[in-house]
Design a protein around this motif. Structure first.
Motif, short mmCIF file in Angstrom:
data_model
loop_
_atom_site.label_atom_id
_atom_site.label_comp_id
_atom_site.label_asym_id
_atom_site.label_seq_id
_atom_site.Cartn_x
_atom_site.Cartn_y
_atom_site.Cartn_z
N SER A 350 0.81 -1.22 0.00
CA SER A 350 0.00 0.00 0.00
C SER A 350 0.85 1.27 0.00
N ASN A 351 2.17 1.14 -0.25
CA ASN A 351 3.09 2.28 -0.29
C ASN A 351 3.18 2.99 1.06
N ARG A 352 3.10 2.21 2.12
CA ARG A 352 3.34 2.73 3.46
C ARG A 352 4.53 1.98 4.05
N LEU A 353 5.17 2.59 5.05
CA LEU A 353 6.17 1.88 5.83
C LEU A 353 5.49 1.32 7.07
N GLY A 354 5.92 0.14 7.47
CA GLY A 354 5.34 -0.49 8.64
C GLY A 354 6.38 -1.18 9.48
N VAL A 355 6.05 -1.37 10.74
CA VAL A 355 6.91 -2.08 11.68
C VAL A 355 6.25 -3.42 11.99
N ILE A 356 7.02 -4.49 11.92
CA ILE A 356 6.48 -5.81 12.26
C ILE A 356 6.18 -5.86 13.75
N MET A 357 4.96 -6.26 14.08
CA MET A 357 4.53 -6.35 15.47
C MET A 357 4.91 -7.70 16.07
N PRO A 358 5.17 -7.75 17.37
CA PRO A 358 5.40 -9.05 18.01
C PRO A 358 4.18 -9.95 17.83
N ALA A 359 4.42 -11.21 17.58
CA ALA A 359 3.31 -12.14 17.35
C ALA A 359 2.57 -12.41 18.66
N ALA A 360 1.24 -12.32 18.60
CA ALA A 360 0.42 -12.61 19.77
C ALA A 360 0.53 -14.08 20.15
N GLN A 361 0.64 -14.94 19.14
CA GLN A 361 0.84 -16.36 19.36
C GLN A 361 1.40 -16.97 18.08
N GLN A 362 2.05 -18.13 18.24
CA GLN A 362 2.65 -18.78 17.08
C GLN A 362 1.56 -19.31 16.15
N GLY A 363 1.93 -19.42 14.89
CA GLY A 363 1.01 -20.02 13.93
C GLY A 363 0.03 -19.05 13.32
N CYS A 364 0.16 -17.75 13.61
CA CYS A 364 -0.74 -16.75 13.04
C CYS A 364 -0.01 -15.94 11.96
N ARG A 365 -0.77 -15.33 11.10
CA ARG A 365 -0.17 -14.49 10.06
C ARG A 365 0.50 -13.27 10.70
N PRO A 366 1.57 -12.76 10.10
CA PRO A 366 2.26 -11.60 10.68
C PRO A 366 1.43 -10.33 10.53
N VAL A 367 1.68 -9.38 11.42
CA VAL A 367 0.99 -8.09 11.41
C VAL A 367 2.04 -6.98 11.39
N ALA A 368 1.82 -5.98 10.54
CA ALA A 368 2.70 -4.80 10.50
C ALA A 368 1.89 -3.58 10.89
N ARG A 369 2.50 -2.68 11.66
CA ARG A 369 1.85 -1.44 12.03
C ARG A 369 2.32 -0.33 11.08
N ALA A 370 1.45 0.07 10.16
CA ALA A 370 1.77 1.13 9.20
C ALA A 370 1.78 2.47 9.93
N PHE A 371 2.80 3.31 9.61
CA PHE A 371 2.92 4.60 10.31
C PHE A 371 3.43 5.73 9.41
N TYR A 372 3.77 5.41 8.16
CA TYR A 372 4.38 6.42 7.31
C TYR A 372 3.95 6.22 5.85
N ASP A 373 3.57 7.29 5.19
CA ASP A 373 3.16 7.27 3.79
C ASP A 373 4.36 7.64 2.93
N THR A 374 4.81 6.71 2.08
CA THR A 374 6.02 6.96 1.29
C THR A 374 5.76 7.84 0.08
N VAL A 375 4.50 8.00 -0.32
CA VAL A 375 4.17 8.85 -1.46
C VAL A 375 4.06 10.30 -1.01
N GLU A 376 3.30 10.52 0.08
CA GLU A 376 3.15 11.87 0.63
C GLU A 376 4.33 12.26 1.51
N THR A 377 5.18 11.30 1.83
CA THR A 377 6.34 11.50 2.72
C THR A 377 5.96 12.18 4.01
N CYS A 378 5.02 11.56 4.72
CA CYS A 378 4.62 12.11 6.01
C CYS A 378 4.15 10.98 6.92
#
Length: 425
Positions: A350-378
């Motif tokens: 989605s053209n955002r930067l994200g940080v990988i979140m700690p897994a709540a439990q094993q065997g689940c899909r990974p989650v990233a926390r998006a915090f920055y828009d690389t197109v608008e640069t903000c």
């Protein structure tokens, strides 16, 4: 002849002959296939990209359109210095609300697990018989090896993470065989992630299955020794790549990739590997792939004398082994197994930067926390995104270097983001 159609024109029975743009433009590891299921049809229609079809190999399109030239891929604007933007509140991203933590679904269900376990057991049994015959001096049945690879490849099309999960639980007496099956599966998954041809996927799967064949000529008491090895024992085990390579050379029909991987899967980019201490470009892509798959499975496998690491722990350690692994291939491997170290900075589809979140439990899909828009640069409001190749999820496109984007200490900054704190200078 291939023609280009809109995704909404896709129908069951059509033969997909390719996609415009890069491999990131579509949600499939293959570029040539028949649309056989409603799920494939839904993914194509919702994928947002045109497709090429071959009416001679599948169903025609009702209203054929002329082939259009590929549209250029517009790269998002990337800046190298953002100190001023980080020191001041963003115009878009400084609300006081905390992000709603995304609930990541399981990476696979019980049915996938049962199917994978049955195949792992069957494959391990066949590999054990083949390897035991090799110990007695009999030849390696290449056709049988390729048949196992085909079975594993077909099962991985349904769910690769399920197979990787069940092969981590190795029995005391079956480790060598199950490890070979597991590395085969990991090689297939990584090869598909890289978009390699079906023939290359097959050959690399065979390479994974045969990479440790040289250990069949080493005393099993040394291989299973729970304590530290003495220098003489270490020296003997270090010869297994050359022993295995000689064994495979004596056979007919062994893929070239299997010969390469067998001999070089313990080489490291910084020259610290064996048997030849090769460096950088002297190591092929196949051997680099095998190095990652081999070490990952070894680190995550339970052994009689130690408990295996979790996938996240293993990949975190591997990412910290500077000079050992190809960095780009390691990230693509993370994508292929659906596991990323917590705190890693990634670019999202989605053209955002994200940080990988700690897994709540094993065997689940990974989650990233998006915090920055690389197109608008903000900076933007935090938003958690589940990572997968499903249309309603986001996807990790590549790893990013925090130093290129941010002046802040990344360890502190990522900790703030993971904790849900607002962006502060």
């Amino acid at each position: 002849m291939s023609i280009r159609i809109k995704p909404e024109q896709a129908e069951l029975g059509m033969y997909v002959d390719g996609f415009p743009g890069s491999w990131l433009s579509h949600p499939f590891w293959r570029a040539h296939f028949v649309i056989k299921s409603d799920d494939d049809l839904l993914r194509i229609r919702g994928g947002g990209t045109d497709i090429f079809i071959d009416p001679e190999k599948g169903a025609p399109v009702a209203l054929q359109k002329e082939v259009q030239p590929d549209r250029p891929i517009v790269e998002p604007k990337k800046v190298s210095a953002l100190q001023a933007r980080l020191a001041a509140p963003s115009a878009r991203g400084q609300s006081k609300r905390l992000p709603k933590r995304a609930i990541a679904p399981p990476a696979f269900g019980k049915a996938d697990e049962f199917r994978a376990a049955a195949l792992a057991e069957r494959s391990t049994r066949v590999v054990k018989d083949i390897f035991d015959n090799c110990r007695l001096g009999r030849s390696i049945p290449t056709a049988q090896i390729l048949a196992i690879v085909r079975d594993i490849a077909e099962t991985l099309e349904q769910n690769s993470t399920a197979f990787a999960s069940v092969t981590r639980l190795k029995a005391k007496d079956d480790y060598t065989y199950t490890h070979s099956v597991a590395v085969c599966a990991l090689m297939i998954s990584l090869a598909r992630e890289l978009g390699l041809s079906a023939e290359s996927v097959r050959d690399l799967g065979a390479a994974g299955l045969l990479h440790d064949v040289g250990k069949l000529q080493i005393d099993e008491t040394i291989l299973r020794k729970p304590g530290d090895l003495i220098a003489e024992e270490r020296s003997l085990i270090a010869k297994h790549p050359e022993i295995g390579h000689a064994m495979l050379l004596a056979e007919t029909g062994v893929p070239t990739a299997a010969l390469d991987v067998c001999l070089h899967h313990h080489e490291r980019l910084d020259g610290s590997g064996y048997p030849f201490g090769l460096r950088e470009d002297s190591i092929t892509q196949a051997a680099r792939m095998a190095a990652i798959c081999d070490v990952y499975d070894a680190m995550t496998s339970h052994r009689p004398y130690r408990k295996g690491m979790s996938p996240v722990e293993a990949l975190t350690q591997m990412a910290a082994m500077h000079g050992h692994f190809d960095r780009d291939l390691l990230f693509r491997f993370m994508r292929s197994v659906g596991v990323f170290p917590a705190g890693k900075l990634i670019r999202l589809r989605s053209n955002r930067l994200g940080v990988i979140m700690p897994a709540a439990q094993q065997g689940c899909r990974p989650v990233a926390r998006a915090f920055y828009d690389t197109v608008e640069t903000c900076l933007i409001d935090y938003e958690d995104a589940v990572l997968s190749d499903r249309l309603n999820d986001d996807q990790a496109v590549c790893a990013e270097d925090p130093a290129v984007w941010f002046a802040d200490d990344w360890a502190r900054m990522s900790a703030r983001i993971i904790s849900g704190n607002r962006h502060t200078s």
